[in-house]
Motif scaffolding. Structure first.
Motif, PDB file in Angstrom:
ATOM      1  N   GLU A 304       0.801  -1.226   0.000  1.00 24.63           N
ATOM      2  CA  GLU A 304       0.000   0.000   0.000  1.00 24.63           C
ATOM      3  C   GLU A 304       0.839   1.285   0.000  1.00 24.63           C
ATOM      4  O   GLU A 304       0.500   2.261   0.648  1.00 24.63           O
ATOM      5  N   PHE A 329       8.329  -8.354   5.431  1.00 26.52           N
ATOM      6  CA  PHE A 329       7.237  -7.397   5.599  1.00 26.52           C
ATOM      7  C   PHE A 329       6.124  -8.086   6.404  1.00 26.52           C
ATOM      8  O   PHE A 329       5.875  -9.273   6.219  1.00 26.52           O
ATOM      9  N   GLU A 331       2.254  -7.524   8.942  1.00 26.70           N
ATOM     10  CA  GLU A 331       1.176  -6.673   9.445  1.00 26.70           C
ATOM     11  C   GLU A 331       0.481  -7.376  10.607  1.00 26.70           C
ATOM     12  O   GLU A 331       0.198  -8.567  10.538  1.00 26.70           O
ATOM     13  N   HIS A 348      -0.445 -10.807   5.818  1.00 24.91           N
ATOM     14  CA  HIS A 348      -0.835  -9.721   4.931  1.00 24.91           C
ATOM     15  C   HIS A 348      -1.754 -10.339   3.908  1.00 24.91           C
ATOM     16  O   HIS A 348      -1.951 -11.544   3.888  1.00 24.91           O
ATOM     17  N   HIS A 446       0.712  -0.293  11.645  1.00 24.96           N
ATOM     18  CA  HIS A 446       0.221  -1.669  11.532  1.00 24.96           C
ATOM     19  C   HIS A 446       1.167  -2.494  10.666  1.00 24.96           C
ATOM     20  O   HIS A 446       1.181  -3.710  10.739  1.00 24.96           O
ATOM     21  N   HIS A 447       1.959  -1.839   9.832  1.00 27.28           N
ATOM     22  CA  HIS A 447       3.001  -2.525   9.047  1.00 27.28           C
ATOM     23  C   HIS A 447       4.293  -2.560   9.854  1.00 27.28           C
ATOM     24  O   HIS A 447       4.648  -1.584  10.513  1.00 27.28           O
TER      25      HIS A 447
HETATM   26 MN    MN Z   1      -1.133  -3.590   4.704  1.00 27.77          MN
END
Ligand code: MN
Length: 494
Positions: A304, A329, A331, A348, A446-447
């Motif tokens: 995003e 990565f 979340e 994610h 949140h990431h």
């Molecule tokens: Mn996300």
């Protein structure tokens, strides 16, 4: 040793002691460098530099360190006393990370033979304090490592710092590509890209999805075939994706996306990227499998439009290369609240790096509720239990803040047969109540970057080198003192 970059070892002294003592200083420093090199298992080599004894030499070597693209940092040690006003010129120019090694050549006092010659030579106990004063007086961030140079604890701290220095060096020339802009209306993934480049060195620039899809459309059929063979050997393919399966075409689309995306990144020299499901243009499906595999190959990614997390994923992967445990990565997705112990399910929509997979990932295809594209192919897997951390870089308007929460990943409580994404279940320190309260008070995103390879020590070294605020949430965190810390930092960074 995997990097061609080097760390310079600088030994400080002065002329007062005469050539004989200075020769011994150089010999001893050389032995320390060789000892560290042979036993340290460092990711980058340590290079011995001639002992510095006057302001001109010190300034010259600091300027040379700045100019040398291979030099990622300096380890400084004062074998004897080295009057620290001599260091002001050099230190005020030095742009490379510095580790102050507070050691001495001998481990123990030679009780029966110690004399004034020995005392004249082995002065780091006070020489390093003089050096420490001038660095504190000049407000220079550095890592201080104390102990005998043969000890495992000293080697480990130096080795970890060298990894961070390598990550920092990577950041200085990292280029982040944003395919599309930010997810609309999202706040935490935004930020000041100009300030980030000034502070961290990495650049962030935007591209249209067509800049990528032209490479996707140009993917060579033989390359697509070879890549699908790779998928077949590395993953457990869902039946519909196998040769002759009803959705085999989607696997071919996914392979073309991977080839096109990699070509776009490599042509532009990008080692990190973002995309946004709202800006996908003529992409047939949201890049899932491609992003997962590119992350596993070392590229940074943020979903995003999250360029800060993309840059951190890349940097932390450089720091962690060759270590046990993956980096991805991540979340915070959903909670498991129970009266005994509450847990977080991290995941994610698609883009979790298979470097954190336990076992062979399965390659599956399922519909996705957002994005309005064809069903995306993705890797589905669980992640191993064990210690890890989540790190989040946020822009507070007047500064960047790095928030770290240590966690213990745990095995899934039960199977998740209907959840078609890669996921990790973790127990955040000290517990979910305190961890999430502190995280939310700190404005953590949140990431995150989730890593089982790196520890808080790495992130602390990174924050010191970058000169940014660090908030750690771990077993020692108490909410009231955490609030006080946030308030105190607000003044400190004003
Ligand atoms: Mn996300």
């Amino acid at each position: 040793m995997t990097s061609t970059k080097v760390v310079w070892f600088l030994t400080g002294s002065q002329h007062l002691y005469g050539p004989e003592t200075l020769k011994q200083v150089a010999n001893n420093a050389n032995e320390i460098v060789n000892g560290l090199k042979n036993e340290g298992n460092f990711i980058a080599n340590i290079v011995f530099k001639p002992v510095v004894t006057d302001p001109e030499m010190i300034t010259k070597v600091c300027i040379e360190a700045n100019a040398d693209a291979d030099c990622i940092g300096i380890i400084a040690w004062m074998h004897t006393f080295s009057p620290a006003k001599m260091w002001i010129g050099g230190l005020s120019r030095l742009k490379k990370p510095l580790l102050h090694l507070h050691t001495q050549f001998n481990a123990e006092i030679p009780w029966s033979s110690i004399d004034m010659d020995f005392m004249n030579l082995n002065q780091s106990a006070h020489g390093d304090r003089e050096f420490g004063f001038i660095m504190s007086r000049m407000r220079i961030n550095r890592k201080v490592v104390v102990g005998h140079w043969k000890s495992e604890s000293v080697r480990s701290k130096i080795g970890n710092w060298i990894r961070v220095a390598l990550g920092w060096d990577e950041m200085q020339h990292l280029k982040v590509a944003r395919i599309g802009d930010n997810m609309r209306e999202v706040a935490v993934t935004e930020g000041d890209k100009v300030e980030a480049q000034i502070k961290f060195g990495f650049s962030v620039n935007g591209f249209d999805s067509s800049d990528v899809t032209k490479h996707v459309e140009a993917a060579d059929p033989s390359s697509v075939k070879a890549l699908i063979e790779e998928y077949e050997s590395q993953y457990v393919l869902a039946d519909s994706l196998k040769a002759g399966g009803s959705q085999r075409f989607a696997l071919e689309d996914a392979a073309r996306i991977e080839i096109g995306l990699k070509k776009f990144l490599d042509d532009g020299g990008f080692k990190a990227f973002t995309d946004t499901f709202e800006n996908l243009g003529i992409f047939k499906q949201l890049p899932g499998l491609a992003v997962q595999r590119l992350m596993a190959a070392g590229y940074g990614f943020g979903g995003e439009g999250d360029w800060k997390t993309a840059a951190m994923v890349r940097t932390m992967k450089v720091m962690a290369q060759g270590l046990e445990g993956g980096t991805s990565f991540m979340e915070d997705y959903t909670y498991h609240f129970t009266s005994a112990k509450s847990l977080v399910l991290g995941a994610h929509m698609l883009e979790i790096c298979p470097s954190i997979a336990s076992g062979k990932p399965s390659c599956e295809i399922h519909p996705l509720g957002i994005g309005g594209k064809a069903d995306p192919v993705r890797l589905v897997f669980d992640s191993p239990a064990g210690p890890g951390l989540n790190a989040s870089l946020v822009d507070m308007g007047n500064r960047f803040r790095l928030i770290v929460n240590t966690v213990d990943a745990v095995d899934p409580v039960e199977k998740l047969p209907k959840l078609p994404v890669a996921r990790v279940l973790w127990d955040p320190h000290p517990n979910l109540d305190v961890a999430a309260t502190a995280w939310i008070l700190a404005g953590g995103a949140h990431h995150t970057v989730y890593s089982q390879a790196l520890t808080t020590e790495f992130m602390e070294d990174f924050a010191d080198i970058a000169g940014i605020e660090l908030l750690v949430i771990d077993q020692d965190t108490k909410i009231r003192s955490f609030k006080d810390l946030i308030h105190a930092n607000e003044v400190y960074y004003k």
